[in-house]
Structures are given as structure tokens and as C-alpha cells.
Scaffold this motif. Sequence first.
Motif, PDB file in Angstrom:
ATOM      1  N   LYS A 168     -32.139 -73.480  33.612  1.00 16.73           N
ATOM      2  CA  LYS A 168     -33.442 -73.153  32.721  1.00 16.73           C
ATOM      3  C   LYS A 168     -34.384 -73.806  32.908  1.00 16.73           C
ATOM      4  N   GLN A 169     -33.957 -74.359  34.075  1.00 11.82           N
ATOM      5  CA  GLN A 169     -35.417 -75.716  34.349  1.00 11.82           C
ATOM      6  C   GLN A 169     -36.067 -74.962  36.016  1.00 11.82           C
ATOM      7  N   GLN A 170     -34.831 -74.320  36.798  1.00  6.63           N
ATOM      8  CA  GLN A 170     -34.789 -74.204  38.179  1.00  6.63           C
ATOM      9  C   GLN A 170     -35.160 -72.378  38.082  1.00  6.63           C
ATOM     10  N   ARG A 171     -34.993 -71.642  36.612  1.00  2.00           N
ATOM     11  CA  ARG A 171     -35.400 -70.397  36.572  1.00  2.00           C
ATOM     12  C   ARG A 171     -37.050 -70.714  36.358  1.00  2.00           C
ATOM     13  N   ILE A 172     -37.739 -71.367  34.843  1.00  2.00           N
ATOM     14  CA  ILE A 172     -38.265 -71.384  35.468  1.00  2.00           C
ATOM     15  C   ILE A 172     -39.495 -71.586  37.044  1.00  2.00           C
ATOM     16  N   ASP A 173     -38.998 -73.356  37.384  1.00  2.00           N
ATOM     17  CA  ASP A 173     -39.788 -73.539  38.543  1.00  2.00           C
ATOM     18  C   ASP A 173     -39.454 -72.271  39.577  1.00  2.00           C
ATOM     19  N   PHE A 174     -38.688 -71.729  39.392  1.00  5.03           N
ATOM     20  CA  PHE A 174     -38.672 -70.936  40.654  1.00  5.03           C
ATOM     21  C   PHE A 174     -40.002 -69.491  39.983  1.00  5.03           C
ATOM     22  N   GLU A 175     -40.018 -68.996  39.005  1.00  6.15           N
ATOM     23  CA  GLU A 175     -40.338 -68.276  38.327  1.00  6.15           C
ATOM     24  C   GLU A 175     -41.743 -69.482  38.687  1.00  6.15           C
ATOM     25  N   ASN A 176     -42.564 -69.784  38.875  1.00 11.31           N
ATOM     26  CA  ASN A 176     -43.868 -70.900  39.048  1.00 11.31           C
ATOM     27  C   ASN A 176     -44.022 -70.240  41.093  1.00 11.31           C
ATOM     28  N   LYS A 204     -51.355 -57.976  39.466  1.00  8.67           N
ATOM     29  CA  LYS A 204     -51.336 -58.951  38.080  1.00  8.67           C
ATOM     30  C   LYS A 204     -49.350 -59.510  38.501  1.00  8.67           C
ATOM     31  N   TYR A 205     -49.100 -61.362  37.884  1.00 12.63           N
ATOM     32  CA  TYR A 205     -48.034 -61.427  37.270  1.00 12.63           C
ATOM     33  C   TYR A 205     -47.753 -61.393  36.187  1.00 12.63           C
ATOM     34  N   LEU A 206     -46.329 -60.607  35.297  1.00  9.08           N
ATOM     35  CA  LEU A 206     -46.726 -60.422  34.088  1.00  9.08           C
ATOM     36  C   LEU A 206     -45.240 -61.154  33.550  1.00  9.08           C
ATOM     37  N   SER A 207     -45.441 -62.311  32.673  1.00 10.59           N
ATOM     38  CA  SER A 207     -43.988 -63.260  32.754  1.00 10.59           C
ATOM     39  C   SER A 207     -43.785 -63.218  31.155  1.00 10.59           C
ATOM     40  N   ILE A 208     -42.386 -62.741  31.041  1.00 13.02           N
ATOM     41  CA  ILE A 208     -42.329 -62.637  29.514  1.00 13.02           C
ATOM     42  C   ILE A 208     -40.402 -64.098  29.388  1.00 13.02           C
ATOM     43  N   THR A 209     -41.381 -65.368  30.237  1.00 11.05           N
ATOM     44  CA  THR A 209     -41.554 -66.920  29.268  1.00 11.05           C
ATOM     45  C   THR A 209     -42.130 -66.745  27.981  1.00 11.05           C
ATOM     46  N   PRO A 210     -41.714 -67.737  27.518  1.00 11.25           N
ATOM     47  CA  PRO A 210     -42.457 -68.071  26.475  1.00 11.25           C
ATOM     48  C   PRO A 210     -42.589 -69.403  26.875  1.00 11.25           C
ATOM     49  N   TYR A 249     -36.511 -66.671  29.981  1.00 13.22           N
ATOM     50  CA  TYR A 249     -36.753 -67.379  30.901  1.00 13.22           C
ATOM     51  C   TYR A 249     -36.979 -67.426  32.118  1.00 13.22           C
ATOM     52  N   GLY A 250     -37.838 -67.552  32.785  1.00 16.22           N
ATOM     53  CA  GLY A 250     -38.352 -67.637  33.913  1.00 16.22           C
ATOM     54  C   GLY A 250     -37.915 -65.976  34.765  1.00 16.22           C
ATOM     55  N   ARG A 251     -38.768 -65.299  34.018  1.00 14.85           N
ATOM     56  CA  ARG A 251     -38.148 -63.388  33.956  1.00 14.85           C
ATOM     57  C   ARG A 251     -39.812 -63.440  34.174  1.00 14.85           C
ATOM     58  N   GLY A 252     -40.096 -62.074  34.846  1.00 13.18           N
ATOM     59  CA  GLY A 252     -40.730 -61.780  35.150  1.00 13.18           C
ATOM     60  C   GLY A 252     -40.959 -60.370  35.933  1.00 13.18           C
ATOM     61  N   MET A 253     -42.105 -59.831  36.212  1.00 14.18           N
ATOM     62  CA  MET A 253     -42.770 -59.239  37.112  1.00 14.18           C
ATOM     63  C   MET A 253     -44.119 -58.953  37.714  1.00 14.18           C
ATOM     64  N   TYR A 254     -44.556 -59.076  39.338  1.00 20.22           N
ATOM     65  CA  TYR A 254     -45.300 -58.639  39.500  1.00 20.22           C
ATOM     66  C   TYR A 254     -46.124 -57.430  40.194  1.00 20.22           C
ATOM     67  N   VAL A 255     -46.665 -56.187  39.334  1.00 23.31           N
ATOM     68  CA  VAL A 255     -46.952 -55.205  39.373  1.00 23.31           C
ATOM     69  C   VAL A 255     -48.787 -55.173  40.237  1.00 23.31           C
ATOM     70  N   SER A 256     -48.530 -54.970  41.475  1.00 24.86           N
ATOM     71  CA  SER A 256     -49.823 -53.902  41.945  1.00 24.86           C
ATOM     72  C   SER A 256     -51.250 -52.992  41.189  1.00 24.86           C
ATOM     73  N   VAL A 308     -38.952 -60.468  38.912  1.00 23.40           N
ATOM     74  CA  VAL A 308     -38.838 -62.104  39.278  1.00 23.40           C
ATOM     75  C   VAL A 308     -37.452 -62.792  38.481  1.00 23.40           C
ATOM     76  N   GLY A 309     -35.906 -62.997  38.416  1.00 22.92           N
ATOM     77  CA  GLY A 309     -35.371 -63.112  37.978  1.00 22.92           C
ATOM     78  C   GLY A 309     -34.043 -62.364  37.514  1.00 22.92           C
ATOM     79  N   GLU A 310     -34.465 -61.680  38.305  1.00 23.47           N
ATOM     80  CA  GLU A 310     -33.248 -59.909  37.222  1.00 23.47           C
ATOM     81  C   GLU A 310     -31.990 -60.728  37.905  1.00 23.47           C
ATOM     82  N   GLU A 311     -30.859 -59.798  38.704  1.00 18.56           N
ATOM     83  CA  GLU A 311     -29.850 -60.100  39.758  1.00 18.56           C
ATOM     84  C   GLU A 311     -29.936 -61.249  40.424  1.00 18.56           C
ATOM     85  N   ASP A 312     -30.785 -60.902  41.049  1.00 18.89           N
ATOM     86  CA  ASP A 312     -31.319 -61.267  42.191  1.00 18.89           C
ATOM     87  C   ASP A 312     -32.782 -62.316  42.413  1.00 18.89           C
TER      88      ASP A 312
END
Length: 367
Positions: free
Chosen positions: A136-144, A162-168, A209-216, A225-229
Motif C-alpha cells: 500500500k505504501q509503495q502504491r501511495i509513494d508512486f502516486e505522489n 490536473k491530477y485527479l486521485s481516488i486515494t482517500p 489507494y495509489g490510483r488516479g488519473m491526470y487529465v489535460s 496511475v496505478g491501473e494494470e501498469d
Amino acid sequence: MPSQQLISTVETIKQARPENLMARHFDGDYYLSLNPVLRQRLQKIIASGVENPDSSMGAYAMNPQDYDQFAPLFDAMIHDFHGIPSSVEIKQIHDWDTTRTDCDLAAIDPDLADVSMRVRVARNVSTFPLPGAMDKQQRIDFENLAASAFNELARDPAFGGKYLSITPGSPHEIGAGEYDRRVKAHQMFKDMSADRYLNVAGISGDWPYGRGMYVSNDEEFLVWVGEEDHLRIMAMQRGGNLGELFERLNTGLEKLTLYLPPFATSPKYGAITSCPTNLGAGMRASLHMKLPKLTGNGSDLTRLKQEASHLGVAVRGAGGEHSDAGEDGLVDISPSARLGVTEMQIMQKLYEAAAALWKLETGDKRG
Ligand code: DAR
């Protein structure tokens, strides 16, 4: 699972599910030749294909080194899936230069001047385990880490967003309403914890945790971020110029590499990905076409899939994997080859297949 039990379980799957490439190529003697630590690692790599016998590939890499560490199994599966004879040495080359080939779909037919086009590449950074082995921490660290790269990317007017996160608790966290809206808009990825293949592989672990999406700002350049890759970098637009689409993706990808650790790559397999099906260019390029004649108004894809297969492209509904065609015959077509072909060759294949399918659909009105 004890070794003999694993070996007999895989053998049973091999008999019952010949399409499961992990089971087809798993060798019990090779497995027994490994030390206990490597056996444990290989069990995790093939777990998804053991628990889900209906898998087509049946294995996910947990670390970029796995493809070399477990080459006897992975090489056989990869040659088989990608249709490359075992006698042929795989060597991935990258080439994004599309200036040497046709790109304008409108040149095929004015009716193709405004179609939905999308191209994405999968990338994983070399400084983290692949998603199946992250905690979990690695997922959050990578997302950051990714979010800080997006801060830099957003300074470029061509990629502002902007970056849109679904990490609580993330400073970029969006609410459930916006998440659902973005999923329905085919921008954000769905709840991964509903995917039984990804669950067993550990790739959907610690969701969300550690998931989200950048959208132009124009919503035509997205980064999952944090899907299958670690990253799925994509460009999409309605129009007819495939070259423009590829150029935008390549430029965005090159900019992101300035702000991230090196990607995991291999001279043999190119972009290293969780699933062996995505190795090589790591690219899925697709466009939507209305082919009512070839699909019986969307009722039957059999003929179209046969024609498409001869052209080196796969067909699916426009709603994504496992979706049906629309009543107007709306389908998604995408080149099948991703390994041992360059990005430019993938784009060229898509263009040529679109032209050939349109000719079949329209009987080539122009004679
Ligand atoms: N369901 C897994 C993966 C197949 C390829 N699709 C991916 N990677 N999204 C299987 O082995 O069938």
C-alpha cells in the motif's frame, strides 16, 4: 501450494483449458529445478492463471526482472501469444516517425474524417515493483511521484491539466460523483477490485489507494496511475488524422520521461509490462468505425472478426473489452501485434485495416 499439488493442478488446467498459455507451457521439472524462493515467486506470477483457468495468458510479472529470471516459461508463452516462432530472436525496436506513411483517414473516405481515435502506451518505472507486488505504501509513494511529474507537465500549455486521485485523503482526491462521471465518459478506469484476474495477481491490491488519473484541459491527453501498469499514457480525439494523435502521445510521453525515474525496458521485450500481452511497444491503438453491413447492424461480429483477423487487427464493441457492437455497427478496431513491431508500424496497420474494412463495408462506392 505444495509443489506436486501445483504441478498436477496446472496439468489439469492444461487438459481442460488448452487456451491457457501458462498451463500450456508450464514445465513441472523446470519448476522443481528452482530453489524454494524462486518457486514461491513463480507461484505468485502464475497464480491468476491457476485460480482462473479460463485465462488466455495466465501470468503476470511481479518485477521487471521476472521476464529474464523465469525466461524458460515466459519466453515460450510470449512467443506463442505474439505469434513469433521460437526460432526467431525477439528484439524490440521503437520508431514513432509516422511521416513516411498515410495518416489521413479522410483520404480513405470523407465519412471517416470524424471518428473516435485513441492510442495508449503502458509504462512502468524501474524503481518500484510492478503493480502485482506493490504494498500500500509503495502504491501511495508512486502516486505522489507521478503527481509531482504531472505538476511539471501541466506547466506546458499543450499539456496543461490536473491530477485527479481516488486515494482517500489525497490532496488531489475527487468525490464518488466525479469518479463515476469520468468512468462513464470512458476517461477513468473502473473499479479494479471487481476483476478476478487482477485480484488474484495482486494488481488490484489496496484499491483504491495509489490510483488516479491526470487529465489535460482539453480532456484529450490522459494518464492512468496505478491501473494494470504504473502508467497508462493515452491520447484520444475525434477526427481523422492518426499522425496528429501519435505525435501528441509521443510528445507527452517524452515530456513525462523528464520528470520520472527511468522506465523498465528490455532490449528484447521493449517496454516491460505486468501482462506479457502488452510487451514491446506497450501500445494499443484503436479507432471506432460504423460497419452495419459487416456486423448485421451490430448483431453478429463473426464475419467482421474473420476479415479483421486476416488484416492483423482485433475487433470488439466500442464499449471496451467484452462489449458488443452498437446497433449502427459501431465497433473498435485495433492492431493485434505489439511486440516486434514499431509504433509507426502499428499506426500503419491501423490505417490500412480501416481502409480495407471500409472498402468491404461500402463496396468501395468509388469503384
Ligand atoms: N485476463 C488475463 C489478461 C489477458 C490480457 N488482458 C490484459 N492484460 N488486460 C488473462 O490471462 O486472460
